[in-house]
Design an enzyme around this catalytic site. Structure first.
Site, mmCIF file in Angstrom:
data_model
loop_
_atom_site.group_PDB
_atom_site.id
_atom_site.type_symbol
_atom_site.label_atom_id
_atom_site.label_comp_id
_atom_site.label_asym_id
_atom_site.label_seq_id
_atom_site.Cartn_x
_atom_site.Cartn_y
_atom_site.Cartn_z
ATOM 1 N N CYS A 291 -2.816 8.869 3.249
ATOM 2 C CA CYS A 291 -2.095 8.038 1.924
ATOM 3 C C CYS A 291 -4.056 8.067 1.317
ATOM 4 O O CYS A 291 -4.458 8.028 0.241
ATOM 5 C CB CYS A 291 -1.800 6.954 2.440
ATOM 6 S SG CYS A 291 -3.256 5.702 3.296
ATOM 7 N N GLU B 211 0.733 -1.442 -0.027
ATOM 8 C CA GLU B 211 0.006 -0.171 -0.116
ATOM 9 C C GLU B 211 0.950 1.103 -0.027
ATOM 10 O O GLU B 211 1.695 1.201 0.919
ATOM 11 C CB GLU B 211 -0.830 0.197 1.268
ATOM 12 C CG GLU B 211 -2.201 0.734 0.938
ATOM 13 C CD GLU B 211 -2.021 2.706 1.750
ATOM 14 O OE1 GLU B 211 -0.887 3.016 0.850
ATOM 15 O OE2 GLU B 211 -2.172 2.031 3.107
#
Length: 490
Positions: free
Chosen positions: A273, A239
Site C-alpha cells: 500500500c 487503511e
C-alpha cells in the site's frame, strides 16, 4: 452424520507460486462470528482487569514466541504469499518491534493524567484517562499478513481490548499461527480469537456486536465496511491503499534515490500500500536519474527478488495499466506489454505517461512505476498531490526535504530513505482521502483503540457557586466583573 450435525464448509489456502495446498480452514458463518464476539466480550473484562503491567507482561511473552520461532513463521508467510523468506522475516521483525513498543508505552500514553481546571473551576481536580473499548474486530490483508494486522491487533490488546481477527482468505494459516501463539501465553480466556472465511465472514464481523472495526484493504471494500458499520454506529479505522509518489529534487543523491525507487516499486512484487508507484524528477537530473533507475531495475528478477502475484486477479489490473500507458504514448524502458505472465510480473519502468492515464490515477498494486519529468519541485508537489489517495510519500532532497514533505498531501513521508515511517513504532501510520482515515502505530494507534474518559472531582465548594438554582444576582454580577477583568482587556 446425525440430524443435529452439520458439515463445516472449508477452504484451502494455496501457495501462489505452485498452487500447492498450504492448509485447510473453516468458513465461519455469521453465527460462529457472533459466538466468537460473545466469548470475547467476557474475555475483555478479564483482560482489562490485568492492568497495563499485566498485559505488557503477556504481550512480551507473545513476542518472545514469535522471535524464538521466527524461521517457522517465515516459512509459513512465504508459503502463503509467495514472498522470499527474507522479506517475510523483515515484516515479522518489524511487527515484533511494534508489539514491544505497544506493551512498553500503553500505560504512559493511556494512563490517567491531570488537566488544568481553570480559574473559575479551580476547586475541581480534572483528569483524563483512556479506557478499553471492549471488543475490536480486525480484518487483515494478505500482502503483509503479520506486520499490517498486528499494527491493529497488538495496539488494541495493549489498550485492554479483546480482539476477533479475520485474516485474508489468502493467508488464513498465518492468522491461525499468530492466534495460536498468543494462546500459548494467554490461555485463561479467549482474548484473541480467529475467524476465517471470505467476504461474508468479514461482513458478519462488521455487523456483530463489536466496539470498533480496523480494516486494511481496498478503498471500495472500505466504503462497504463503513456503510455496514454505520447501521450500529460502530467506529472504524480504514487503511485503504495508495498511489504513493517519490520526489527527486535537483540536489538529491541520485544513487540513493534510484535505489529507493526500485525497492519501493518492486519490493513484494509491488503489492504494498505504501509502495512507490509514481516518481517525479526535477528536469535538471531527470536523464541521469532515469539511467540509474533503469540500470538497477534490469537486475531485479521475479522469483528471486520478489514472489508471484498473490492474488491472481491482480495480473489483469497490472496488464491493463501497462497497456493503457503504452497506448497513451508512454514508453517502457524496462518490462512492458509482455511483462505480465501467468504468475509473475517482470519489473516495468514507464516514462512519458500522461497524468490522466490509469497507470497514474489508479492503484496498480504490481511491480510497475511511472517516471515523470517536472520543471521544478512546485510542479512535482502539484502532480503528486493531484490524487484521490493520500497514504505515503518519499522525498529525496539535500536542502528542502522537510519543506517538501510538509507540502505533500499524505499521512506519512520519508526523506532520503524508502518507507522509513512504517518501521518507526512511535510514528502514526495512516492516510487521508481514498487511503482512509484513523491511525495505527505510535501513541495515536494506542488511543485509536481506547475511549477518553474525562473526570472532574470537586475538592471544596466555591464561594461563587454558579451551577445551582440558589445562585443570586450578586453572584452573577461578581462573575461578570471577574470575566471582564480576566478577558475583557484589549
Amino acid at each position: 452424520m446425525t440430524s443435529t450435525e452439520q458439515a463445516v464448509e472449508t477452504f484451502d489456502s494455496l501457495n501462489p507460486a505452485t498452487d500447492e495446498v498450504v492448509g485447510t480452514h473453516p468458513v465461519h458463518d455469521a453465527d460462529a462470528v457472533e459466538a466468537a464476539v460473545t466469548r470475547a466480550r467476557a474475555a475483555a473484562a478479564w483482560w482489562a482487569s490485568l492492568g497495563f503491567d499485566g498485559r505488557a507482561e503477556r504481550l512480551r511473552r507473545w513476542k518472545g514466541v514469535l522471535a524464538r520461532r521466527l524461521p517457522e513463521l517465515c516459512e509459513l508467510v512465504s508459503a502463503e504469499t509467495g514472498k522470499p523468506k527474507g522479506d517475510a522475516q523483515l515484516e515479522i521483525v518489524l511487527a515484533i518491534e511494534h508489539i514491544e513498543w505497544a506493551a512498553r508505552n500503553a500505560k504512559k500514553v493511556l494512563g490517567p493524567k491531570r488537566r488544568s481546571s481553570g480559574l473559575l473551576l479551580s476547586n475541581q481536580v480534572a483528569t483524563v484517562e483512556y479506557q478499553p473499548l471492549g471488543v475490536v474486530g480486525v480484518i487483515g490483508p494478505w500482502n503483509f499478513p503479520v506486520f499490517t494486522p498486528l499494527g491493529s491487533v497488538a495496539y488494541a490488546l495493549a489498550a485492554g481490548n479483546a480482539v476477533v481477527f479475520k485474516p485474508s482468505e489468502y493467508t488464513p494459516g498465518v492468522g491461525a499461527w499468530l492466534v495460536d501463539a498468543f494462546a500459548e501465553v494467554v490461555g485463561e480466556k479467549p482474548v484473541l480469537q480467529l475467524v476465517t472465511g471470505f467476504g461474508a465472514t468479514g461482513a458478519a464481523l462488521v455487523g456483530a456486536d463489536v466496539d470498533k472495526i480496523a480494516f486494511t484493504g481496498s478503498a471500495a471494500t472500505g466504503k462497504k465496511i463503513m456503510a455496514a458499520a454505520a447501521e450500529r454506529l460502530t467506529p472504524v479505522v480504514i487503511e485503504a491503499g495508495g498511489k504513493d509518489a517519490l520526489l527527486v529534487d535537483a540536489d538529491a543523491d541520485l544513487d540513493a534515490a534510484a535505489d529507493a525507487a526500485v525497492w519501493g516499486a518492486f519490493w513484494n512484487a509491488g503489492q504494498a500500500c505504501v509502495g512507490v508507484e509514481r516518481v517525479y524528477v526535477h528536469t535538471a537530473v531527470y536523464d541521469e536519474f532515469v539511467a540509474k533507475l533503469t540500470r538497477l531495475a534490469r537486475d531485479v528478477r521475479p522469483g528471486e527478488h520478489y514472489g508471484p502475484m498473490t492474488m491472481r486477479s491482480q495480473l489483469g489490473v497490472v496488464r491493463r495499466h501497462i497497456a493503457d500507458a503504452l497506448a497513451r504514448g508512454g514508453r517502457a524502458l524496462v518490462g512492458g506489454a509482455d511483462a505480465v505472465g501467468d504468475r509473475y510480473v517482470r519489473p516495468t519502468v514507464l516514462v512519458d505517461v500522461p497524468e490522466d492515464s490509469v497507470a497514474v490515477r489508479e492503484e496498480t498494486f504490481g511491480p510497475t512505476v511511472t517516471v515523470t519529468r517536472v520543471s521544478d519541485m512546485d510542479e512535482a508537489i502539484e502532480k503528486a498531490n493531484d490524487s484521490a489517495y493520500g497514504l505515503g510519500s518519499t522525498v529525496f532532497s539535500r536542502r528542502r526535504g522537510m519543506e517538501l514533505a510538509r507540502r505533500l498531501r499524505t499521512g506519512m513521508t520519508a526523506i532520503n530513505a524508502p518507507l522509513a515511517f512504517a518501521g518507526i513504532a512511535t510514528l502514526p501510520f495512516g492516510g487521508m482521502g481514498e487511503s482512509g482515515f484513523g491511525r495505527i502505530h505510535g501513541p495515536e494507534g494506542l488511543r485509536e483503540f481506547a475511549r477518553p474518559k474525562a473526570i472532574a472531582r470537586q475538592r471544596y465548594r466555591m464561594p461563587l457557586a454558579m451551577t445551582t438554582f440558589a445562585r443570586t444576582a450578586r453572584t452573577d454580577e461578581l462573575v461578570g466583573k471577574l470575566i471582564t477583568v480576566l478577558h475583557g482587556r484589549r
